[in-house]
Design a protein around this motif. Structure first.
Motif, PDB file in Angstrom:
ATOM      1  N   ASP A   1       0.847  -1.187   0.000  1.00 18.14           N
ATOM      2  CA  ASP A   1       0.000   0.000   0.000  1.00 18.14           C
ATOM      3  C   ASP A   1       0.892   1.250   0.000  1.00 18.14           C
ATOM      4  O   ASP A   1       1.297   1.727   1.061  1.00 18.14           O
TER       5      ASP A   1
ATOM      6  N   ASP B   1      -0.818   2.942  -7.322  1.00 16.35           N
ATOM      7  CA  ASP B   1      -1.906   2.207  -6.672  1.00 16.35           C
ATOM      8  C   ASP B   1      -1.378   1.014  -5.886  1.00 16.35           C
ATOM      9  O   ASP B   1      -0.184   0.684  -5.933  1.00 16.35           O
ATOM     10  N   SER B   2      -2.262   0.355  -5.128  1.00 17.56           N
ATOM     11  CA  SER B   2      -1.907  -0.808  -4.307  1.00 17.56           C
ATOM     12  C   SER B   2      -1.967  -2.090  -5.124  1.00 17.56           C
ATOM     13  O   SER B   2      -2.535  -2.126  -6.220  1.00 17.56           O
TER      14      SER B   2
ATOM     15  N   HIS C   1       1.933  -2.432 -10.412  1.00 15.59           N
ATOM     16  CA  HIS C   1       1.306  -1.183 -10.008  1.00 15.59           C
ATOM     17  C   HIS C   1       0.979  -0.314 -11.218  1.00 15.59           C
ATOM     18  O   HIS C   1       1.727  -0.293 -12.202  1.00 15.59           O
TER      19      HIS C   1
ATOM     20  N   PRO D   1       5.922   2.406   1.115  1.00 18.74           N
ATOM     21  CA  PRO D   1       4.678   1.672   1.365  1.00 18.74           C
ATOM     22  C   PRO D   1       4.618   1.030   2.746  1.00 18.74           C
ATOM     23  O   PRO D   1       5.643   0.763   3.380  1.00 18.74           O
TER      24      PRO D   1
END
Length: 222
Positions: free
Chosen positions: A43, A65-66, A94, A211
Motif C-alpha cells: 500500500d 496504486d496498491s 502497479h 509503502p
C-alpha cells in the motif's frame, strides 16, 4: 468472598495448567527455521515531486496504486529471542497515475527485505510477537506506458532501483508444534526516480513510495 480473592484463587488454580501448556509449546529455539506463505499487500504512501520536462518543473505529479500478491517469509532463529527474517513475494504490479491525465503506465517490482527480528517472549510461549529492522532492496522492471490517448507521447520509461530502511512488526501463534498462523506489517523506505521522454523531450520525476506492506498467512516450523 470478594471478587479480588476469587480471581486470585482462580489464577492460582489455572497457573499450573497454563505453565504446562506454555512449556509444552516450545515455540522457537536456536536453529529453528520458520517458513510462511500468504497474501501480501503493498500500500504505497507516495509523495511525488513535480514532473520535470527538459529540466523545467510542471504542475504534474504521479500516484501509485496498491497491489496484492503471494508473500513468502522466512525466519532463521539465531537464538530463542533473535531471528534473521527475509520477506519475498511474487512480482507486484502497479499502475502509475498522472494527475489530470489518468492511468499512464504500469510497472512491476520485487522488494526483498532482510531484517533482524526480536522475539521478546522466548521459546516457552506459543504466542510469538516480534519486531524487526533491516534493509529493503526494491528492483523495478517491465516499466511500460499504456497505449491510448492518455499516453500523450510518453515513451522510454525506466525507474531507478532503491535501497532503504525497513521496519516490521508481527506475531506468530503456534497451532501445533509445527504449524503457525502469522500476521505482519512492514514499512519500507522506497525512493525512486523515473526517467522518460515525451516525444524527444526528456522528463523525470522523483517519488517517495514508502509503502506499508501487510501480510496474513500460515507457516511451518522446521
Amino acid at each position: 468472598m470478594s471478587r479480588v480473592p476469587q480471581k486470585l484463587s482462580a489464577a492460582i488454580l489455572l497457573a499450573p495448567a497454563l505453565l504446562a501448556a506454555s512449556v509444552t509449546a516450545q515455540a522457537y529455539e536456536t536453529g529453528d527455521v520458520i517458513l510462511r506463505a500468504g497474501a501480501v499487500a503493498v500500500d504505497p504512501q507516495e509523495n511525488s515531486g513535480k514532473v520535470k520536462l527538459d529540466g523545467t518543473a510542471t504542475d504534474l505529479e504521479v500516484g501509485v496504486d496498491s497491489n496484492v500478491q503471494l508473500g513468502l517469509t522466512g525466519t532463521f532463529m539465531l537464538s530463542d529471542k533473535l531471528g534473521l527474517g527475509l520477506l519475498a513475494a511474487t512480482p507486484f504490479k502497479h499502475t502509475i497515475n498522472l494527475n489530470g491525465v489518468g492511468e499512464l503506465a504500469e510497472i512491476k517490482h520485487l522488494p526483498p527485505t532482510l531484517t533482524l527480528q526480536y522475539f521478546p517472549l522466548g521459546s516457552g510461549s506459543a504466542l510469538q510477537p516480534y519486531v524487526g529492522a533491516g534493509l529493503n532492496y526494491t528492483t523495478f522492471f517491465s516499466e511500460d506506458f499504456k497505449s491510448g490517448p492518455s499516453a500523450g507521447g510518453f515513451n522510454d520509461l525506466s525507474l531507478d532501483d532503491s535501497w532503504g530502511l525497513a521496519l516490521e512488526a508481527g506475531v506468530d501463534y503456534m497451532l501445533t508444534d509445527n504449524i503457525v498462523v502469522n500476521a505482519a506489517v512492514w514499512y519500507a523506505d522506497i525512493d525512486t526516480e523515473a526517467n522518460f521522454k515525451v516525444g524527444d523531450i526528456p522528463g523525470k520525476v522523483s517519488v517517495d513510495i514508502d509503502p506499508y506492506v501487510y501480510m496474513v498467512g500460515l507457516g511451518y516450523k522446521f
